[in-house]
Write a protein that holds these residues in place. Structure first.
Motif, PDB file in Angstrom:
ATOM      1  N   ASP A   1       0.942  -0.919   0.064  1.00  0.00           N
ATOM      2  CA  ASP A   1      -0.317   0.102   0.196  1.00  0.00           C
ATOM      3  C   ASP A   1       1.100   1.329   0.405  1.00  0.00           C
ATOM      4  O   ASP A   1       1.887   1.323   0.500  1.00  0.00           O
ATOM      5  N   MET A   2       0.886   2.443  -0.473  1.00  0.00           N
ATOM      6  CA  MET A   2       1.239   3.699  -1.216  1.00  0.00           C
ATOM      7  C   MET A   2       1.561   3.846   0.807  1.00  0.00           C
ATOM      8  O   MET A   2      -0.340   4.250   1.271  1.00  0.00           O
TER       9      MET A   2
ATOM     10  N   GLY B   1      -5.683  -2.613  -7.809  1.00  0.00           N
ATOM     11  CA  GLY B   1      -5.232  -3.883  -8.533  1.00  0.00           C
ATOM     12  C   GLY B   1      -5.970  -4.904  -7.227  1.00  0.00           C
ATOM     13  O   GLY B   1      -6.878  -5.669  -7.197  1.00  0.00           O
ATOM     14  N   THR B   2      -5.533  -4.477  -6.017  1.00  0.00           N
ATOM     15  CA  THR B   2      -6.500  -5.708  -5.207  1.00  0.00           C
ATOM     16  C   THR B   2      -7.660  -4.855  -4.793  1.00  0.00           C
ATOM     17  O   THR B   2      -8.419  -6.596  -5.041  1.00  0.00           O
TER      18      THR B   2
ATOM     19  N   PHE C   1     -12.934  -7.441  -6.534  1.00  0.00           N
ATOM     20  CA  PHE C   1     -13.742  -7.436  -7.042  1.00  0.00           C
ATOM     21  C   PHE C   1     -14.273  -9.246  -7.547  1.00  0.00           C
ATOM     22  O   PHE C   1     -15.988  -9.271  -7.834  1.00  0.00           O
ATOM     23  N   VAL C   2     -13.390  -9.582  -8.744  1.00  0.00           N
ATOM     24  CA  VAL C   2     -13.721 -10.090  -9.558  1.00  0.00           C
ATOM     25  C   VAL C   2     -14.002 -12.227  -9.099  1.00  0.00           C
ATOM     26  O   VAL C   2     -14.307 -12.164  -9.426  1.00  0.00           O
TER      27      VAL C   2
ATOM     28  N   ARG D   1      -2.364 -12.799  -2.108  1.00  0.00           N
ATOM     29  CA  ARG D   1      -4.058 -13.655  -1.449  1.00  0.00           C
ATOM     30  C   ARG D   1      -4.804 -14.837  -1.278  1.00  0.00           C
ATOM     31  O   ARG D   1      -5.569 -14.628  -2.067  1.00  0.00           O
ATOM     32  N   GLY D   2      -3.812 -14.751  -1.361  1.00  0.00           N
ATOM     33  CA  GLY D   2      -4.083 -16.413  -0.729  1.00  0.00           C
ATOM     34  C   GLY D   2      -4.075 -17.628  -2.314  1.00  0.00           C
ATOM     35  O   GLY D   2      -4.170 -18.947  -2.099  1.00  0.00           O
ATOM     36  N   PHE D   3      -3.630 -16.785  -3.359  1.00  0.00           N
ATOM     37  CA  PHE D   3      -3.107 -18.098  -4.901  1.00  0.00           C
ATOM     38  C   PHE D   3      -2.462 -19.165  -4.924  1.00  0.00           C
ATOM     39  O   PHE D   3      -1.109 -18.290  -4.027  1.00  0.00           O
TER      40      PHE D   3
END
Length: 318
Positions: A146-147, A259-260, A265-266, A291-293
Motif C-alpha cells: 500500500d502507498m 489491483g487489490t 471484485f472479480v 492474496r491466497g493463490f
C-alpha cells in the motif's frame, strides 16, 4: 492536506524504536563507514539514525528522482562522490525500500566506485520489492505494498515532513463496466503503462504484437471491468470462465489498492478462482500469492508459443 492522510502505520515512538534497532545492528557490524543519504527521502531517517551510531562516519548524498513505487526508474543518478569510497564500507540510507527498483540502480552505480562493501539501511521495506543483492538493515517489513506517506515518503511532493507514517487515503474507487469500445484506447494505454513498468523481460516485438491486437482480439473475449478514480480509468480486469485473464493498473497509480480492489471484485462477483501469470513477472506472482493463490502447474511457453513460462495459480479448493 489531511484529506489524503489515512490510517497511521508507524507512530513517532515506533519510528524511533525501529531506528534504534537498526542502529544497534549497524553498531554491531561496523567500525567505520561512509553514510550516503538518498535525498530527499532519506534525510529524516539519516538525521535520526546517525546520531545513534557509535562508529566513525563520513557523510555524502546521492539522488535519483522517481515516483514512489516505480519499478523501472530511468531518471539520471546524481552523485558527486564528495567523499571517496574506494576501498571503504558504504551504508546507503533511505526512508524505505518500496519497489526496490531505484535502490537497486543506486547500489549498482555505487559499486562502480570500488567500495569494500555496500549495505542499505531503511526504516522499513515492502514485500513486493525486487531483490537487491546487498546486506539490508531495516526495522520492519510491511504486510502490503500500500502507498504510504510521511517521515520522508511523499505524496505529490508533499507530506515528507509528517512525524509518522500513514496510509494514503485515496478517493473511493469505482469498478464499472467499460464505456463501450470507445474506451478501449484508454485501456490499451493502461496496459502499455503497466507492461513497461513490470514486463522488462518481454521483447519489444512481442510487446508491440500484443498491443496491436489487444483491443480487437483480446478485449472482446473477456468480460471487462474498469477501475475508475476521480473520473479517470486507472486499471482494468478481464474475466473468462471463472479465470482472471488480465489485470493491469496504470503505473502512475500503483500502490493505491487498485489491483487489490479489482481482484476482490472479480473474486466476489464472478467467482474467480484461477489466474495465469508470466513466471518472469515476479511482482505479479507475489501479488497473487499474498492474496491466497498458490501455483498448481507451469507451462514452458505462453499461449502463443512464445518463450515466456506461465504459472497457473489457483485459490485453495478450486
Amino acid at each position: 492536506m489531511d484529506t489524503v492522510i489515512g490510517e497511521t502505520v508507524l507512530g513517532a515512538d515506533e519510528i524511533q524504536a525501529g531506528l534504534s534497532e537498526v542502529a544497534q545492528q549497524l553498531n554491531a557490524d561496523f567500525e567505520e563507514a561512509v553514510v550516503i543519504t538518498v535525498v530527499p527521502g532519506g534525510i529524516l531517517v539519516t538525521a535520526d539514525l546517525v546520531r545513534q551510531l557509535t562508529f566513525d562516519v563520513s557523510m555524502d548524498w546521492i539522488s535519483c528522482p522517481h515516483t514512489p513505487g516505480e519499478y523501472n526508474n530511468a531518471s539520471p543518478i546524481v552523485y558527486h562522490q564528495n567523499v571517496p569510497i574506494d576501498g571503504r564500507h558504504v551504508i546507503v540510507i533511505d526512508d524505505a525500500i518500496e519497489s526496490g527498483g531505484t535502490m537497486k540502480r543506486l547500489v549498482a552505480h555505487l559499486a562502480t566506485f570500488n567500495p569494500a562493501s555496500i549495505s542499505v539501511a531503511t526504516l522499513f521495506v515492502k514485500p513486493g520489492r525486487v531483490d537487491t543483492p546487498v546486506r539490508q538493515y531495516f526495522a520492519r517489513e510491511m504486510d502490503s505494498d500500500d502507498m504510504l506517506v510521511g517521515f520522508g515518503l511523499p505524496w505529490q511532493d508533499r507530506l515528507r515532513n509528517l512525524p509518522f507514517v500513514a496510509k494514503l487515503a485515496v478517493p473511493d474507487l469505482t469498478i464499472r463496466s467499460p464505456h463501450g469500445v470507445e474506451e478501449y484506447p484508454r485501456l490499451v494505454q493502461i496496459w502499455r503503462s503497466a507492461v513497461d513498468a513490470t514486463h522488462d523481460f518481454l521483447a519489444d516485438e512481442h510487446r508491440d504484437e500484443i498491443e496491436a491486437v489487444l483491443a480487437s482480439n483480446y478485449f472482446p473475449q473477456v468480460q471487462l471491468h474498469v477501475a475508475e478514480r476521480q473520473g479517470k480509468a486507472v486499471g482494468f480486469a478481464g474475466v473468462g470462465g471463472g479465470n482472471l485473464e488480465m489485470l493491469f493498473v496504470d503505473a502512475a497509480e500503483r500502490g493505491h489498492g487498485i489491483g487489490t480492489g479489482l481482484l476482490d471484485f472479480v473474486v466476489a462477483e464472478h467467482g474467480v478462482r484461477t489466474v495465469d501469470v508470466n513466471e518472469q513477472n515476479g511482482q505479479a506472482a507475489d501479488f497473487y500469492r499474498r492474496r491466497g493463490f498458490v501455483v498448481v502447474s507451469r507451462d514452458e511457453l505462453d499461449d502463443e508459443g512464445r518463450p515466456y513460462p506461465i504459472l497457473h495459480l489457483a485459490l485453495p479448493g478450486a
